[in-house]
Design a protein around this motif. Structure first.
Motif, PDB file in Angstrom:
ATOM      1  N   SER A   1      46.453  34.890  49.012  1.00  0.00           N
ATOM      2  CA  SER A   1      45.440  33.992  48.476  1.00  0.00           C
ATOM      3  C   SER A   1      45.322  32.745  49.342  1.00  0.00           C
ATOM      4  CB  SER A   1      45.809  33.596  47.045  1.00  0.00           C
ATOM      5  OG  SER A   1      44.818  32.758  46.484  1.00  0.00           O
TER       6      SER A   1
ATOM      7  N   SER B   1      37.088  38.531  45.072  1.00  0.00           N
ATOM      8  CA  SER B   1      38.453  38.048  45.217  1.00  0.00           C
ATOM      9  C   SER B   1      38.633  36.850  44.305  1.00  0.00           C
ATOM     10  CB  SER B   1      38.750  37.666  46.675  1.00  0.00           C
ATOM     11  OG  SER B   1      40.115  37.312  46.830  1.00  0.00           O
ATOM     12  N   GLY B   2      39.303  37.064  43.164  1.00  0.00           N
ATOM     13  CA  GLY B   2      39.436  36.001  42.177  1.00  0.00           C
ATOM     14  C   GLY B   2      38.089  35.669  41.576  1.00  0.00           C
ATOM     15  N   SER B   3      37.749  34.380  41.553  1.00  0.00           N
ATOM     16  CA  SER B   3      36.486  33.946  40.964  1.00  0.00           C
ATOM     17  C   SER B   3      35.312  34.129  41.906  1.00  0.00           C
ATOM     18  CB  SER B   3      36.590  32.465  40.576  1.00  0.00           C
ATOM     19  OG  SER B   3      36.844  31.668  41.719  1.00  0.00           O
ATOM     20  N   THR B   4      35.575  34.473  43.138  1.00  0.00           N
ATOM     21  CA  THR B   4      34.481  34.662  44.097  1.00  0.00           C
ATOM     22  C   THR B   4      33.872  36.046  43.938  1.00  0.00           C
ATOM     23  OG1 THR B   4      36.010  35.443  45.773  1.00  0.00           O
ATOM     24  CG2 THR B   4      35.540  33.089  45.746  1.00  0.00           C
TER      25      THR B   4
ATOM     26  N   GLY C   1      40.327  34.523  47.334  1.00  0.00           N
ATOM     27  CA  GLY C   1      40.440  33.651  46.175  1.00  0.00           C
ATOM     28  C   GLY C   1      41.513  34.099  45.207  1.00  0.00           C
ATOM     29  N   ALA C   2      42.223  35.173  45.557  1.00  0.00           N
ATOM     30  CA  ALA C   2      43.304  35.702  44.718  1.00  0.00           C
ATOM     31  C   ALA C   2      44.200  36.551  45.611  1.00  0.00           C
ATOM     32  CB  ALA C   2      42.733  36.516  43.560  1.00  0.00           C
ATOM     33  N   ASP C   3      45.163  37.261  44.997  1.00  0.00           N
ATOM     34  CA  ASP C   3      46.057  38.100  45.795  1.00  0.00           C
ATOM     35  C   ASP C   3      45.501  39.503  46.011  1.00  0.00           C
ATOM     36  OD1 ASP C   3      46.385  39.112  43.273  1.00  0.00           O
ATOM     37  OD2 ASP C   3      48.529  38.707  43.138  1.00  0.00           O
ATOM     38  N   THR C   4      44.271  39.736  45.604  1.00  0.00           N
ATOM     39  CA  THR C   4      43.577  40.986  45.922  1.00  0.00           C
ATOM     40  C   THR C   4      42.157  40.665  46.375  1.00  0.00           C
ATOM     41  OG1 THR C   4      42.783  41.316  43.651  1.00  0.00           O
ATOM     42  CG2 THR C   4      44.883  42.341  44.239  1.00  0.00           C
TER      43      THR C   4
END
Length: 650
Positions: A48, A69-72, A90-93
């Motif tokens: 992230s 990716s996350g909130s994106t 934006g996250a780990d995935t």
């Protein structure tokens, strides 16, 4: 609004014909341009906050591709041309949805640690140079091309990857690249896997650097079985890193195909060195630390001793001409390695990884240029405008690869570079080359020089030898038992020398077929001499005898019609028939049995660096329990000659 940088690229098929590029930066918002195929998606395990690079090709024109990716949440339009994407995680995935047929995410290093693909349209996946410890492609039923070298894949991970490959029986053959070349970190892991799992499904397992099939591996794993861990080791047992560098450690399991390869890593002093859950060591400050790994299955532990220093103790000096611009490229033994280049008032530092991706020009401000740092691979080939007059490698003993082609070097001293694995010195002025102190050498390309002698008797690991277009009147490769590719045309070899060369070729019976190019084409000065030799000597040992014909002429990979009837009188040719020692079991753990057809003999065992690690005389049983796990070469020597066999120690 989330911004991704996008680049459209039109790829040209012909290498060296140029690449035409159309650059486009798109601001991508959450607004969906049209419905995506949400059932097809590729999920990346990422760090992230890091920028992730990938490129892809869609199945047809005007295909929407969604990146989450996350909130994106970003949607872009794609087509049948390559599209480059740089996106912040934006996250780990990071999940890429849509009808993608080709996907490339190489070179992200530790930023990508996992790939899970549920894209049934995917035909092409390239994920080299990342931190993948496993890879499952069982959902990619249309896959025909997979390249995943320079990832820390253990033997079990490679076996499981082979098991997940789609079955191509009755279809066109697919290709998979697990390693780039024999110097790769996980080469031994590949050798202890069972590539037959892949080949029975019509997948060719090849080296990436030369597209050559990898010889038979020694693993016997069967898909779906469970193998318990009974030991673990770390190689090397001691190593050095520069401050700020990052290095991947890979545990070696006993047996190599153990199923549960989950481990716990630790450092005895985190102020000196830290290690993450994937075995990535970061050197923090000068000092020493012990790195430990413990298996989840059985609780077995292994350690390695680490020394951290400034990283500038090693250097290479180049003889150059002031005012020139000279191109250099480096690789190091760890990620984030600082390399300092100094020439007069020019003083610059670059950050280097474990693979080459930094080809740059440096302005010369003196008659020397010095490269400081833990450099393991160096490209310093010349061009029409700038050439080296000298090179001093004596102060960098960790060098494993060197390309110093197209220079004005009349000598090359590599006597201190005992770890050297590949050497390219093409198109120079060398009259001699001493490789006697380079037992780890696997690839030697010295074509287009002026050498009158080449002794490769101390290079048992040599697999590629290209010494065409020199002044060699004799060649002997009887000690090069791993040799598979040999180009020696355009040398003044008469018919007797060619026959003796054929006699010295290692016996490849029962192994993958090797090839020797003893002629370029019918214009060769010694064409008649070669036709008067007996190519059957080589053919009987599973060697192809071929024309090279500049790699693309009509005679390429066709056989010269030799007429000779010469028979080898003694040496390696007769040994292949008269002395076939049986070395078993293979793989072996504690005891190695030797069954030779002679009473007096010596046994020598060499590691992958070409170093002699064990000797015995007239022994039918040899203890190898103390040897680290890995790949070895066993040589049996008697008055009747030398014979060799590859060995896997587990």
């Amino acid at each position: 609004m989330f911004i991704c940088k996008i680049k459209n690229i039109i790829m040209m098929k012909k290498i060296y014909k140029g690449i035409a590029s159309i650059f486009l930066v798109l601001l991508c918002t959450n607004t969906a341009l049209m419905a995506q195929n949400m059932e097809r998606h590729i999920t990346l395990g990422v760090q992230s906050g890091e920028e992730i690079f990938f490129r892809f090709v869609a199945t047809s024109e005007n295909i929407p591709i969604k990146i989450v990716s996350g909130s994106t949440d970003t949607t872009i339009m794609s087509n049948v041309e390559w599209k480059d994407v740089h996106c912040m995680a934006g996250a780990d995935t990071m999940v890429i949805y849509g009808d993608i047929t080709k996907f490339y995410c190489s070179g992200n290093r530790k930023k990508i640690h996992a790939i899970h693909s549920r894209n049934t349209a995917l035909t092409w996946l390239v994920c080299n140079d990342n931190q993948l410890t496993t890879l499952d492609v069982s959902n990619n039923t249309e896959l025909t091309f997979l390249s995943c070298f320079n990832n820390p894949l253990g033997t079990n991970a490679i076996n499981q990857l082979f098991c997940s490959l789609p079955d191509r029986t009755g279809l066109s053959q697919a290709k998979i690249y697990i390693v780039n070349n024999p110097s790769d970190l996980n080469y031994v892991n590949l050798l202890t896997s069972n590539k037959q799992i892949a080949t029975t499904k019509n997948w060719a397992v090849k080296y990436a650097f030369n597209q050559v099939d990898i010889s038979a591996t020694n693993g016997t794993y069967v898909c779906g079985t469970t193998v318990a861990v009974n030991g673990v080791s770390l190689m090397p047992e001691s190593f050095t890193m520069g401050i700020g560098t990052i290095r991947q450690l890979i545990p070696r399991f006993q047996p190599a195909d153990a199923t549960n390869t989950d481990v716990t890593w630790s450092s005895s002093d985190n102020s000196v060195a830290e290690i993450d859950t994937n075995g990535l060591v970061t050197a923090v400050a000068e000092g020493t630390a012990t790195i430990s790994v413990t298996t989840d299955d059985g609780g077995y532990t292994a350690t390695a001793e680490l020394t951290v220093n400034s990283g500038m103790n090693r250097y290479i000096t180049l003889g150059v001409q002031s005012g020139d611009k000279f191109f250099l490229e480096f690789a190091a033994d760890a990620y984030n390695t600082p390399v300092r280049i100094v020439s007069g008032s020019m003083d610059t530092t670059v950050i280097v990884d474990t693979y080459m991706n930094n080809y740059s020009a440096y302005t010369v401000d003196a008659d020397t240029m010095t490269v400081f740092g833990d450099v393991t691979q160096l490209v310093c080939s010349g061009d029409e405008d700038s050439k080296l007059s000298a090179i001093d490698l004596s102060h960098n003993t960790i060098l494993t690869g060197l390309d110093c082609s197209s220079n004005e070097l009349d000598s090359l001293d590599i006597s201190n570079n005992t770890a050297l694995k590949w050497l390219l010195c093409i198109g120079g002025q060398l009259t001699t080359l001493d490789v006697s102190n380079n037992p780890a050498l696997t690839m030697l390309l010295c074509i287009n020089n002026q050498m009158t002698n080449l002794d490769v008797s101390n290079n048992p690991a040599l697999t590629w030898l290209v010494c065409a277009n020199n002044q060699l009147q004799t060649l002997d490769v009887s000690n090069n038992i791993a040799l598979t590719d040999f180009l020696c045309f355009a040398n003044p070899l008469d018919s007797n020398a060619v026959n003796q060369l054929f006699c010295s070729l290692p016996d490849r019976t029962g192994l993958s077929q090797a090839q020797i190019y003893v002629l370029n084409n019918t214009s060769d000065a010694n064409h008649a001499d070669v036709l008067a030799s007996n190519k059957q000597i080589a053919i009987d040992k599973n060697w192809n005898v071929w024309y090279y014909d500049n790699f693309e002429g009509p005679l390429y990979n066709t056989e010269p019609a030799t007429t000779g009837t010469y028979e080898c009188e003694s040496g390696i040719q007769d040994i292949s028939k008269r002395m076939k020692p049986l070395v078993y079991p293979n793989p072996a753990q504690d005891i190695l049995n030797i069954k030779a057809e002679t009473e007096e003999y010596n046994v020598e065992i060499y590691n992958t660096l070409g170093q002699l690690v064990l000797q015995a005389r007239n022994k039918e049983k040899i203890s190898i329990a103390h040897l680290p796990n890995g790949f070895y070469t066993v040589r049996v020597i008697s008055s009747r000659g030398v014979s060799g066999q590859e060995l896997i120690k587990q």
